[in-house]
Write a protein that holds these residues in place. Structure first.
Motif, mmCIF file in Angstrom:
data_model
loop_
_atom_site.group_PDB
_atom_site.id
_atom_site.type_symbol
_atom_site.label_atom_id
_atom_site.label_comp_id
_atom_site.label_asym_id
_atom_site.label_seq_id
_atom_site.Cartn_x
_atom_site.Cartn_y
_atom_site.Cartn_z
ATOM 1 N N GLY A 11 48.314 41.805 40.636
ATOM 2 C CA GLY A 11 47.656 41.444 41.884
ATOM 3 C C GLY A 11 46.268 40.896 41.631
ATOM 4 O O GLY A 11 46.083 39.979 40.840
ATOM 5 N N TRP A 12 45.291 41.480 42.314
ATOM 6 C CA TRP A 12 43.923 40.989 42.222
ATOM 7 C C TRP A 12 43.215 41.421 40.940
ATOM 8 O O TRP A 12 42.158 40.904 40.602
ATOM 9 N N ARG A 13 43.766 42.350 40.171
ATOM 10 C CA ARG A 13 43.107 42.825 38.952
ATOM 11 C C ARG A 13 42.895 41.712 37.932
ATOM 12 O O ARG A 13 41.894 41.708 37.217
ATOM 13 N N ALA A 14 43.784 40.769 37.852
ATOM 14 C CA ALA A 14 43.657 39.665 36.900
ATOM 15 C C ALA A 14 42.496 38.749 37.260
ATOM 16 O O ALA A 14 41.960 38.046 36.408
ATOM 17 N N ALA A 15 42.067 38.775 38.521
ATOM 18 C CA ALA A 15 40.979 37.903 38.963
ATOM 19 C C ALA A 15 39.637 38.625 38.991
ATOM 20 O O ALA A 15 38.676 38.116 39.561
ATOM 21 N N ALA A 16 39.538 39.780 38.368
ATOM 22 C CA ALA A 16 38.298 40.572 38.403
ATOM 23 C C ALA A 16 37.075 39.797 37.904
ATOM 24 O O ALA A 16 36.019 39.837 38.556
ATOM 25 N N PRO A 17 37.134 39.059 36.774
ATOM 26 C CA PRO A 17 35.938 38.318 36.338
ATOM 27 C C PRO A 17 35.486 37.285 37.369
ATOM 28 O O PRO A 17 34.288 37.152 37.640
ATOM 29 N N GLU A 18 36.450 36.576 37.945
ATOM 30 C CA GLU A 18 36.089 35.563 38.936
ATOM 31 C C GLU A 18 35.496 36.198 40.189
ATOM 32 O O GLU A 18 34.558 35.664 40.791
ATOM 33 N N ILE A 19 36.021 37.326 40.587
ATOM 34 C CA ILE A 19 35.494 38.022 41.763
ATOM 35 C C ILE A 19 34.066 38.500 41.507
ATOM 36 O O ILE A 19 33.196 38.388 42.378
ATOM 37 N N CYS A 20 33.799 39.000 40.296
ATOM 38 C CA CYS A 20 32.433 39.441 39.950
ATOM 39 C C CYS A 20 31.459 38.272 39.979
ATOM 40 O O CYS A 20 30.352 38.384 40.506
ATOM 41 N N ILE A 21 31.859 37.157 39.440
ATOM 42 C CA ILE A 21 30.996 35.974 39.438
ATOM 43 C C ILE A 21 30.738 35.511 40.862
ATOM 44 O O ILE A 21 29.599 35.174 41.231
ATOM 45 N N ALA A 22 31.771 35.501 41.695
ATOM 46 C CA ALA A 22 31.596 35.094 43.095
ATOM 47 C C ALA A 22 30.660 36.045 43.817
ATOM 48 O O ALA A 22 29.806 35.609 44.606
ATOM 49 N N ALA A 23 30.773 37.343 43.558
ATOM 50 C CA ALA A 23 29.892 38.316 44.202
ATOM 51 C C ALA A 23 28.436 38.104 43.791
ATOM 52 O O ALA A 23 27.521 38.166 44.624
#
Length: 174
Positions: A11-23
């Motif tokens: 799910g969303w776990r694979a996108a963790a780096p991108e989510i951190c950068i967006a935050a």
């Protein structure tokens, strides 16, 4: 037959780096310039702490054992010190005796011991015969003679560059 990508179970776990950068980008945009600087500094500190935590510890400087086959790094200041000693040794006899003479005597002693089994200090006559096999080489001995007393400070010129080059050539040939 068309192939479709298999859905992943992460799910969303694979996108963790991108989510951190967006935050971080949203926080920087919302905070203005002073807040942006604080966010960047904070992110840098966190990144350094994480990098320090995941990198393996190195060997303490005192525990480093270097083999003869390894190259010894030369510092920039060490290079300039040697260069200055070389230049000064060609201009003043006192400077030659203070720095360059010891280096050349050490090189001569090492060559004689390694290749001929002769000690420069114990048998200077044999060392002289090997360093100066031809009559034109006799003048070289003055510059590396361990029995010659050092020059007094004064205006005596140092080793001529051509003589230094001949001496180094003879050391290489030994």
């Amino acid at each position: 037959m068309t192939s479709q990508a298999e859905p992943t179970s992460d799910g969303w776990r694979a996108a963790a780096p991108e989510i951190c950068i967006a935050a971080v980008l949203v926080a920087v945009g919302a905070a203005g310039l002073p807040g942006a600087a604080a966010v960047v500094i904070g992110a840098t500190v966190v990144a350094l702490v994480v990098m320090r935590a995941i990198t393996p510890l190195g060997t303490p400087p005192g525990d480093v054992r270097q083999t003869d086959a390894e190259a010894v790094p030369v510092t920039f200041t060490g290079y300039w010190r040697k260069r200055a000693g070389l230049v000064d040794g060609t201009q003043s006899l006192a400077a030659y005796d203070a720095v360059l003479r010891g280096t050349l005597q050490h090189l001569l002693a090492a060559r004689l011991a390694e290749r001929h089994g002769i000690s420069l200090q114990d048998d200077p006559d044999a060392a002289r015969r090997l360093l100066c096999p031809r009559p034109r080489d006799d003048a070289l001995w003055y510059w590396v003679d361990p029995a010659r007393p050092p020059a007094q400070a004064g205006k005596q010129p140092g080793i001529p560059p051509r003589t230094l080059a001949r001496l180094i050539d003879r050391l290489e040939q030994l």
